[in-house]
Motif scaffolding. Structure first.
Motif, PDB file in Angstrom:
ATOM      1  N   ASP A 151      32.516 -29.612  39.864  1.00 17.36           N
ATOM      2  CA  ASP A 151      31.235 -29.437  38.875  1.00 17.36           C
ATOM      3  C   ASP A 151      29.808 -29.692  38.833  1.00 17.36           C
ATOM      4  N   TRP A 187      38.972 -39.981  39.925  1.00 11.97           N
ATOM      5  CA  TRP A 187      37.086 -40.202  40.318  1.00 11.97           C
ATOM      6  C   TRP A 187      36.454 -39.872  39.247  1.00 11.97           C
ATOM      7  N   LEU A 210      36.325 -32.147  44.009  1.00 12.90           N
ATOM      8  CA  LEU A 210      37.184 -32.413  43.523  1.00 12.90           C
ATOM      9  C   LEU A 210      38.376 -31.836  43.981  1.00 12.90           C
ATOM     10  N   PRO A 231      36.387 -29.459  33.634  1.00 11.59           N
ATOM     11  CA  PRO A 231      35.380 -28.688  34.944  1.00 11.59           C
ATOM     12  C   PRO A 231      34.543 -27.938  34.703  1.00 11.59           C
ATOM     13  N   THR A 264      29.745 -47.033  40.583  1.00 14.77           N
ATOM     14  CA  THR A 264      28.810 -45.542  40.572  1.00 14.77           C
ATOM     15  C   THR A 264      28.077 -45.823  41.500  1.00 14.77           C
ATOM     16  N   GLN A 317      33.270 -41.288  37.884  1.00 19.62           N
ATOM     17  CA  GLN A 317      32.301 -41.700  38.828  1.00 19.62           C
ATOM     18  C   GLN A 317      31.604 -39.689  39.064  1.00 19.62           C
ATOM     19  N   ARG A 318      32.592 -38.378  37.868  1.00 20.77           N
ATOM     20  CA  ARG A 318      32.232 -37.474  38.839  1.00 20.77           C
ATOM     21  C   ARG A 318      31.421 -36.891  37.412  1.00 20.77           C
ATOM     22  N   VAL A 358      29.287 -31.651  42.204  1.00 18.18           N
ATOM     23  CA  VAL A 358      30.272 -32.737  42.854  1.00 18.18           C
ATOM     24  C   VAL A 358      32.063 -31.284  42.801  1.00 18.18           C
TER      25      VAL A 358
END
Length: 392
Positions: free
Chosen positions: A71, A98, A114, A52, A341, A101-102, A112
């Motif tokens: 992110d 995830w 999380l 990240p 996604t 998808q991230r 993003v």
């Protein structure tokens, strides 16, 4: 190992992988080593590693530290009006669920966020009394208040994470109405029924739900020993993860990645959350999403939150888009990552359009689509063909 220890180990692995209180007494043919080698081709590029841009701790209302990751998009791809997408993971999982998808969403120019729900992943343990869906809603509010204090939001929740989003809406309706432009409920439920059935039907599932917390607490007293001998039950562990998480072939790496998230969740944590999950009922809270672009996704063969749970959400949110994915189980974002996604990217675009153009989302006709991951089917067919060719 004594017969008693063997029984405890098998029971423990079954309880954990099912994501609730049940022991798996199963007998099934194991996939061959050749097939496993072939299915390695289904592993996503770059595996599941992700670094990240930022890691931080948000302190919940009761003092529990929550692990959060952020992110940031490339400035060249970012847009000032783009929303921040906030992901909430499911029961016994972590924000790692995830990962695929991230990556895609940040590459598309979105910020993003999380987080690990309390007692999961890298977040700290909460007291047993605090392990409720209502507290998770307050936790999500704390994360948003500190990490995304202003601007548009898209909320995405899987399983228990979807319930968390509903609890947020129930307690903080102004936040939903003023800032959320889209929401996705993935393999989740609004509740109002006995939740812990695990694919065994209401009668047996209800019995397992009653027994589960007590059994999990007993297993929790042997947590260190069970962790030390996990490798001895790896085949059983993998089988149970595949059985309750997926409905189509996945790579051994996906099974192990999922299993590691599940089995790193202490049995006592599973026990702590089960009562609140079983009593979950946030049907009234879904009214807060009227007029907000909403996506509801489920797999046809999800054993933990079957399709009828998603159908109830769609019924209660006018204009919601309902997407049913064939050959999909509960951990749908790791089983069919490209499909999920793509759906999320389309949702965000629709949400932006609706917000900017004043679209009356609640007046849209109901849309229900059934999708088949054809690209994955082809990959599986090629993998199996290679496996047969390599077999002695």
């Amino acid at each position: 190992m004594s017969p008693r220890q063997n029984t405890v180990l098998g029971l423990g692995l079954g309880l954990a992988a099912a994501g609730a209180a049940t022991a798996a007494g199963v007998a099934a043919e194991r996939v061959t080593k050749t097939r496993r080698r072939a299915l390695l081709t289904l592993t996503p590029e770059g595996l599941y590693d992700h670094k990240p841009d930022k890691e931080l701790v948000v302190v919940a209302t009761d003092g529990v530290p929550l692990h959060v990751e952020v992110d940031e998009p490339d400035p060249a791809a970012a847009h000032p009006d783009h929303p921040t997408i906030v992901f909430s993971h499911g029961y016994t999982l972590s924000l790692k669920a995830w990962v695929l998808q991230r990556r895609a969403l940040v590459q598309a120019g979105y910020r993003v966020v999380l987080w690990d729900q309390r007692s999961h992943g890298q977040s700290e343990r909460g007291s047993r009394d605090s392990c409720t869906i209502e507290q998770l809603g307050r936790d999500l509010h704390s994360v948003i208040s500190e990490v995304v204090p202003e601007g548009r939001l898209v909320l995405v929740g899987h399983s228990m994470g979807g319930m968390t989003v509903m609890a947020l809406a129930d307690q903080f309706p102004d936040l939903i109405r003023e800032r959320v432009i889209a929401a996705a409920f993935v393999a989740t439920s609004a509740g109002g029924r006995n939740m812990v059935t695990l694919g065994f039907g209401q009668f047996l599932g209800r019995a397992l739900g009653r027994l589960g917390p007590r059994l999990l607490d007993q297993l929790g007293t042997r947590q260190e020993w069970l962790n030390s001998v996990r490798h001895l039950g790896r085949d059983l562990e993998d089988f149970i993860v595949e059985r309750w998480s997926f409905a189509s072939p996945v790579s051994p790496a996906a099974v192990r990645y999922t299993g590691d998230m599940i089995f790193r969740t202490p049995f006592t944590v599973m026990s702590d959350f089960l009562p609140s999950i079983d009593l979950h009922d946030k049907r009234d809270a879904l009214a807060q999403f009227h007029g907000i672009e909403t996506l509801v996704v489920n797999g046809t063969q999800d054993l933990l939150t079957p399709p009828d749970h998603s159908e109830e959400i769609v019924r209660l949110v006018p204009g919601a888009e309902h997407v049913v994915i064939n050959e999909a189980g509960h951990i749908i974002m790791l089983e069919h990552p490209e499909v999920v996604t793509g759906l999320l990217l389309s949702l965000v675009e629709r949400g932006l359009r609706a917000a900017d153009e004043g679209v009356r989302v609640e007046r849209k006709p109901r849309v229900r689509r059934t999708l088949t991951d054809v690209a994955k089917r082809r990959k599986v067919a090629r993998a199996r063909g290679r496996g047969r060719h390599e077999a002695p």
